[in-house]
Design a protein around this motif. Sequence first.
Motif, PDB file in Angstrom:
ATOM      1  N   VAL A   1       0.382   0.118   9.205  1.00  0.00           N
ATOM      2  CA  VAL A   1       1.020   1.438   9.156  1.00  0.00           C
ATOM      3  C   VAL A   1      -0.062   2.501   9.266  1.00  0.00           C
ATOM      4  O   VAL A   1      -0.952   2.588   8.412  1.00  0.00           O
TER       5      VAL A   1
ATOM      6  N   LEU B   1       4.503  -1.947  -2.821  1.00  0.00           N
ATOM      7  CA  LEU B   1       5.232  -2.057  -1.563  1.00  0.00           C
ATOM      8  C   LEU B   1       6.731  -2.222  -1.813  1.00  0.00           C
ATOM      9  O   LEU B   1       7.552  -1.734  -1.034  1.00  0.00           O
TER      10      LEU B   1
ATOM     11  N   ILE C   1       7.081  -4.174   5.501  1.00  0.00           N
ATOM     12  CA  ILE C   1       6.667  -2.784   5.340  1.00  0.00           C
ATOM     13  C   ILE C   1       7.648  -1.878   6.069  1.00  0.00           C
ATOM     14  O   ILE C   1       8.362  -2.276   6.973  1.00  0.00           O
TER      15      ILE C   1
ATOM     16  N   LEU D   1       2.619   5.542   3.523  1.00  0.00           N
ATOM     17  CA  LEU D   1       3.671   4.639   3.981  1.00  0.00           C
ATOM     18  C   LEU D   1       4.979   5.384   4.263  1.00  0.00           C
ATOM     19  O   LEU D   1       5.678   5.096   5.241  1.00  0.00           O
TER      20      LEU D   1
END
Length: 655
Positions: free
Chosen positions: A541, A398, A652, A460
């Motif tokens: 997401v 991430l 995120i 993502l």
Amino acid sequence: MASIVEALKDTPKGRLALDPLSPKEQLELLNNISSPPGIHNSFTQKYNRPRPKSPPLLPSPEPTPPASLDETNNLILTSTTLPQSPPSWSKRIDTDVLSDDETKEITECIKKRRSHFLEEKKRILSEHSLRTSEREERLQMMREDDSFQRTMDEHSLMQEAEKEEERIRISYQEYSEITEKRIHDNQEKMKQTILKIQQRKELLSKLEKDVLILKEKGKRLLDGCRYHQLMDNNAPLQFDQRATSILQNIEEQRAAESPDPLMLNNIKSLVTGLLPLLPLIKEEVERANKAGADLIEKQKKQKEEEGREAERKRLEDLKKTQGTATTPSAKTQNEKVIIPKSALQRYEELIEKLEKANTQTATFSKTSDPQMKKYKFSLQKAVNMVGAVSGQTGSQLLHIVQQIKRLLSGDIIEVSGKRVTVKDHPLARDYCINLLARKIVEQAGEASRFVFTLAGIVVLLWHNFPEFGDLFLAHCYHTCPVLVPLYFRKNKGMSEIEFKKLLGYKVVGGILEEDKLFNDRLSGCVKLYAAVIQTTPIMGVPNHHGLDNGWTLIARLLNSEPQHNITAIALKSLLEVAGHGLMKKYGRQFKKIVLFLWQEYIKKIESVTASGERQPFVELQLFLEKCMKEGRIPVPDGVLTDDFWRRREVSIIGE
């Protein structure tokens, strides 16, 4: 009688009675038998005193043997207690037998001798005890005298030691007072010195802060320039060199024990000299931006025209190569392709975007300017962060995504100690997006075990940058046309190298790559696509290319005629990675598709498989056989669960 006499010869008494002894020998024999045995010898040995001698016996005639046995016994009896020979008996010892009076006289004599012996022994023991007591008293007195003397000696030594200790104490006190005074003086001097040094270092810190502020202002001015290659580098370079030199001088002075006051004044002057350079940099940035905007606009129009022309030509060649696109129910010849019109249109649209991105960034990626090369290299290092996915945790992945998101959003990020942003060139962002999509697809083809982590990154980024998703699909379709699905047939007059290059084989130096390398790259690309479609939403997401696209792809594959090895590799890779998710979502309907594949379609694949190249077909057959035996499609190895991403809460990339 004779035997008794012979037996008595060996005893002292017998010899006295029977042997013809001289008077001297008789006296010695009587002296030996006259006292209790062992007394005189032990007494003499203990006290080292001579044994008292008995009066010598008078001379007597030679003894005669006794006339009878009774006389012999009487002689033996009397001889055992015989004292020192009285004068009355000594004359007749050898001739007559003793009378009773004489025997009593001898007995009394022996008793007196014994009494005298005991008294003498008692006296000697008393004297010995007295002497022992006196000796102990003398020894005790000697010990007491020695102890007293030692006590006196020790007392004298202690007095001398106390005097020496007092002398040392006085000397130490005097020395301590002198030392404390010196230490106090030195501390005062050191405090003054430290205060001066601290003031100078505070001044250095203030100057350093001023330089960094000015440098940051200059950097912001330079960051506002989108065309550094068009700038006159005199003002920025001069500003940067001066600021760097000042910071170096500050570091040298800070490292020194005591900063030089003259050097501090010099640094102050240099910091003041930086201020006039900022307006010059601002003017140069505005001029470069204006010139660059004009140049880019001109180049953009020219490249768009060239790109449209090249794309039209490429699509015409592609249509000539692939044949006619019809509906799935249409009957076609072997050289034609069965593909839905909507799928072909989507493929052409994505390939057109890919060609346009390649054309627009060609000038930027092939530049010969040294500054632009360094800038491009920094962007490449930033994009290559996606290559470090091996062994990463969810929070680390991430973090990588967050860094790439900041880069594509125009923020400044730090890569290998250098700050980089896509705002320094108008094509830098497009270049990074295209490079990122290509790198991910290439990495999946080289190491298919990382497809799930790469798929997570794709999902993502796709959410925030739709253009990245289009270019990702375009690179997948370009590397692996079976994902459309699009099969190319070999036309008449086409060489083997040209045909395999059209399928996706790499040709380096006129040499075609091996089938195994092509098959591995094809399998990795399909697995990456399958991993993307089966990835569930990650921490809120959503996935913009989900399992419905997998259902569509496998249905199109089963409605098309298979191609040698390519179809087997694609189906096996797709089912191995996304089959479990498709079965879970579509249930019985998907089971029907798998059953049709196992019972009917696999026969078509076998019919187009060459006899010496059956490995992809055999692997697909074994996989389907295992699934049918177990009644399920197993969960793929390495799939990432929700827990993997939630081990650490990270911001995120999504609103």
